[in-house]
Design an enzyme around this catalytic site. Structure first.
Site, PDB file in Angstrom:
ATOM      1  N   SER A 114       0.807  -1.210   0.000  1.00 43.21           N
ATOM      2  CA  SER A 114       0.000   0.000   0.000  1.00 43.21           C
ATOM      3  C   SER A 114       0.845   1.267   0.000  1.00 43.21           C
ATOM      4  O   SER A 114       1.901   1.342   0.634  1.00 43.21           O
ATOM      5  CB  SER A 114      -0.916   0.017   1.227  1.00 43.21           C
ATOM      6  OG  SER A 114      -1.608   1.245   1.328  1.00 43.21           O
ATOM      7  N   THR A 165      -5.403   3.058  -7.615  1.00 44.81           N
ATOM      8  CA  THR A 165      -6.779   3.111  -7.128  1.00 44.81           C
ATOM      9  C   THR A 165      -7.510   4.214  -7.865  1.00 44.81           C
ATOM     10  O   THR A 165      -7.066   5.369  -7.866  1.00 44.81           O
ATOM     11  CB  THR A 165      -6.820   3.375  -5.616  1.00 44.81           C
ATOM     12  OG1 THR A 165      -6.294   2.232  -4.930  1.00 44.81           O
ATOM     13  CG2 THR A 165      -8.243   3.615  -5.135  1.00 44.81           C
ATOM     14  N   LYS A 238      -7.482  -0.477 -10.084  1.00 48.00           N
ATOM     15  CA  LYS A 238      -8.313  -1.074  -9.026  1.00 48.00           C
ATOM     16  C   LYS A 238      -9.501  -0.164  -8.754  1.00 48.00           C
ATOM     17  O   LYS A 238      -9.329   1.007  -8.404  1.00 48.00           O
ATOM     18  CB  LYS A 238      -7.494  -1.254  -7.746  1.00 48.00           C
ATOM     19  CG  LYS A 238      -8.282  -1.814  -6.559  1.00 48.00           C
ATOM     20  CD  LYS A 238      -7.349  -2.005  -5.373  1.00 48.00           C
ATOM     21  CE  LYS A 238      -8.074  -2.526  -4.149  1.00 48.00           C
ATOM     22  NZ  LYS A 238      -8.919  -1.460  -3.525  1.00 48.00           N
ATOM     23  N   HIS A 262     -13.686  -0.862  -3.282  1.00 49.18           N
ATOM     24  CA  HIS A 262     -12.933  -0.315  -2.151  1.00 49.18           C
ATOM     25  C   HIS A 262     -13.419  -0.903  -0.824  1.00 49.18           C
ATOM     26  O   HIS A 262     -13.410  -0.244   0.215  1.00 49.18           O
ATOM     27  CB  HIS A 262     -13.069   1.212  -2.121  1.00 49.18           C
ATOM     28  CG  HIS A 262     -11.823   1.923  -1.682  1.00 49.18           C
ATOM     29  ND1 HIS A 262     -11.030   2.652  -2.536  1.00 49.18           N
ATOM     30  CD2 HIS A 262     -11.226   2.025  -0.461  1.00 49.18           C
ATOM     31  CE1 HIS A 262     -10.019   3.171  -1.881  1.00 49.18           C
ATOM     32  NE2 HIS A 262     -10.110   2.800  -0.618  1.00 49.18           N
ATOM     33  N   ARG A 265     -16.072   1.027   1.114  1.00 51.82           N
ATOM     34  CA  ARG A 265     -15.667   2.196   1.890  1.00 51.82           C
ATOM     35  C   ARG A 265     -15.872   3.514   1.147  1.00 51.82           C
ATOM     36  O   ARG A 265     -15.683   4.586   1.722  1.00 51.82           O
ATOM     37  CB  ARG A 265     -14.193   2.068   2.278  1.00 51.82           C
ATOM     38  CG  ARG A 265     -13.900   0.912   3.199  1.00 51.82           C
ATOM     39  CD  ARG A 265     -12.401   0.656   3.309  1.00 51.82           C
ATOM     40  NE  ARG A 265     -11.708   1.708   4.009  1.00 51.82           N
ATOM     41  CZ  ARG A 265     -11.548   1.776   5.337  1.00 51.82           C
ATOM     42  NH1 ARG A 265     -12.063   0.825   6.106  1.00 51.82           N
ATOM     43  NH2 ARG A 265     -10.892   2.758   5.895  1.00 51.82           N
ATOM     44  N   VAL A 296     -14.336 -11.720  -0.139  1.00 55.75           N
ATOM     45  CA  VAL A 296     -13.852 -13.109  -0.157  1.00 55.75           C
ATOM     46  C   VAL A 296     -13.554 -13.551   1.271  1.00 55.75           C
ATOM     47  O   VAL A 296     -12.678 -12.997   1.936  1.00 55.75           O
ATOM     48  CB  VAL A 296     -12.595 -13.243  -1.035  1.00 55.75           C
ATOM     49  CG1 VAL A 296     -12.025 -14.658  -0.930  1.00 55.75           C
ATOM     50  CG2 VAL A 296     -12.915 -12.903  -2.487  1.00 55.75           C
ATOM     51  N   ARG A 297     -14.281 -14.569   1.721  1.00 60.30           N
ATOM     52  CA  ARG A 297     -14.115 -15.072   3.083  1.00 60.30           C
ATOM     53  C   ARG A 297     -13.947 -16.588   3.139  1.00 60.30           C
ATOM     54  O   ARG A 297     -13.585 -17.123   4.186  1.00 60.30           O
ATOM     55  CB  ARG A 297     -15.329 -14.683   3.942  1.00 60.30           C
ATOM     56  CG  ARG A 297     -15.580 -13.177   4.039  1.00 60.30           C
ATOM     57  CD  ARG A 297     -14.480 -12.476   4.810  1.00 60.30           C
ATOM     58  NE  ARG A 297     -14.739 -11.059   4.988  1.00 60.30           N
ATOM     59  CZ  ARG A 297     -14.286 -10.101   4.182  1.00 60.30           C
ATOM     60  NH1 ARG A 297     -13.524 -10.421   3.135  1.00 60.30           N
ATOM     61  NH2 ARG A 297     -14.563  -8.824   4.415  1.00 60.30           N
ATOM     62  N   ARG A 317      -9.121  -7.164   4.298  1.00 58.84           N
ATOM     63  CA  ARG A 317      -9.408  -7.230   5.732  1.00 58.84           C
ATOM     64  C   ARG A 317      -8.977  -8.550   6.369  1.00 58.84           C
ATOM     65  O   ARG A 317      -8.448  -8.543   7.489  1.00 58.84           O
ATOM     66  CB  ARG A 317     -10.899  -6.978   5.970  1.00 58.84           C
ATOM     67  CG  ARG A 317     -11.327  -5.518   5.761  1.00 58.84           C
ATOM     68  CD  ARG A 317     -12.794  -5.335   6.108  1.00 58.84           C
ATOM     69  NE  ARG A 317     -13.238  -3.957   5.986  1.00 58.84           N
ATOM     70  CZ  ARG A 317     -13.871  -3.457   4.922  1.00 58.84           C
ATOM     71  NH1 ARG A 317     -14.109  -4.234   3.870  1.00 58.84           N
ATOM     72  NH2 ARG A 317     -14.246  -2.185   4.904  1.00 58.84           N
TER      73      ARG A 317
END
Length: 370
Positions: A114, A165, A238, A262, A265, A296-297, A317
């Site tokens: 980042s 971004t 992105k 995002h 967000r 995606v989890r 996250r």
């Protein structure tokens, strides 16, 4: 040897890491990482949209093992699960992005570093070793010459491409951390700085919340050609959610697209990324690689994205949850949990390799009342 109590608290899935991370993070970190824009409809939809997709598995295919290796922009990775750019990892763990990079190297996949990293580029590069890295960029029109120098420095460091971004012309409104009157001031009070961001300004007192709100103001599609005039490396966008913008991205020279909102967000009420993915894939018609970020989890989420045309998924996250819980090892476990779940889902669906995952594997959940 771990006790039964320790084993019972050992995270077994990404949601376990999420719950445990709530005990490990500061209030500031929790609010910042978990928050979404406005009513957080999109934040929730990113996850719920995956649940509305159903799998149509094929049986008796004789599959006992699967190959999940692939390439990202020609660079080998061990699985189609990569790391998205997320800011200020030091809020989650003292070892920050360096721990994330070491975990990424251990799992032999790609990390996006980042622009708002709390670790220096050279430290992340050393931690990654041979693992490929993309560098995330935010671009201020009035700071382009500084960005130019950063791009050239990153190119010399061995970065494999630049990720821009494009969905942050202004900052989305979040109710989750409205108690933080100046997020950047709070970071500084915690002795957390962002080296790349601070390079943009000549004085530290210029490093304010107001400055971050102006990121991306006034950018147009010409930003792609500007970056490509500086570097021969790939440029990835992105934040694309529509067929119209996907076609424009290709026309203007983008080398890849990440379908992303995002993490919910920015603009609330937009499509979940898995719902936006098919039209973007169709629009580019194989001219560039398409990836997905957001929601995606589970390994089945990865499988669904691949079936709908994504070359890989990027996670944000969940990496922070793993980092907050167990540092480098937590990030590594997070990646490996998804790898194992993906391989299991592929075997049970009758797919022996990524190339063997058909679009016909996916169907929508019936909405009729029974």
């Amino acid at each position: 040897m771990a006790t039964s109590e320790q084993r019972s608290h050992e995270p077994m899935c990404l949601s376990d890491f999420e719950e445990l991370s709530k005990e490990r993070m500061s209030v500031l970190a929790l609010e910042y990482y978990s928050g979404g824009a406005d009513d957080e409809v999109t934040l929730k939809e990113n996850i719920q949209a995956f649940k509305r997709l159903r799998l149509r598995p094929r049986m008796l295919r004789g599959i006992t093992e699967v190959d999940v290796s692939t390439t990202i922009l020609g660079h080998q990775v061990s699985m189609p699960i990569c790391i998205s750019p997320t800011a200020v990892h030091k809020m989650a763990h003292p070892d920050a992005e360096v721990a994330t990079a070491k975990a990424c190297a251990k799992s032999k996949t790609l990390m996006t570093h980042s622009f708002f990293s709390s670790s220096k580029m050279e430290d992340v590069v050393n931690a990654l070793g041979q693992a490929p890295r993309l560098q995330h960029l935010f671009i201020w029109n009035e700071k382009k010459e500084i960005v130019r120098r950063l791009i050239q420095e990153e190119e010399r460091s061995g970065v494999k491409g630049f990720l821009i971004t494009v969905d942050a012309a202004v900052r989305g409104k979040s109710h989750s951390y409205t108690t933080t009157t100046d997020f950047n001031y709070d970071l500084r009070s915690m002795n957390i700085f962002m080296p790349r961001f601070e390079e943009m300004f000549s004085k530290r007192e210029e490093y304010t919340e107001e400055k971050t709100k102006k990121i991306g103001n006034g950018l147009t599609w010409d930003i792609i050609s500007w970056v490509k005039s500086i570097t021969k490396l790939p440029v990835i966008l992105k934040g694309i959610l529509t067929a119209e913008d996907a076609k424009l991205a290709v026309q203007h020279g983008a080398d890849a697209i990440i379908v992303s909102n995002h993490g919910g967000r920015q603009l609330d009420g937009v499509l979940a990324t898995i719902d936006a993915l098919p039209e973007v894939v169709s629009a580019v018609n194989g001219q560039v690689e398409v990836y997905l970020d957001g929601g995606v989890r589970l390994g089945t989420d990865v499988l669904k994205a691949l079936a709908l045309g994504a070359r890989a998924v990027f996670i944000g996250r969940p990496v922070l949850w793993g980092l907050a819980c167990q540092g480098e090892e937590g990030v590594h476990k997070t990646l490996e949990i998804l790898r194992t779940e993906l391989k299991t889902a592929m075997i049970l669906s009758g797919c022996s390799s990524l190339a063997d995952i058909p679009a016909s594997l996916i169907t929508k959940q019936c909405q009729c009342n029974l």
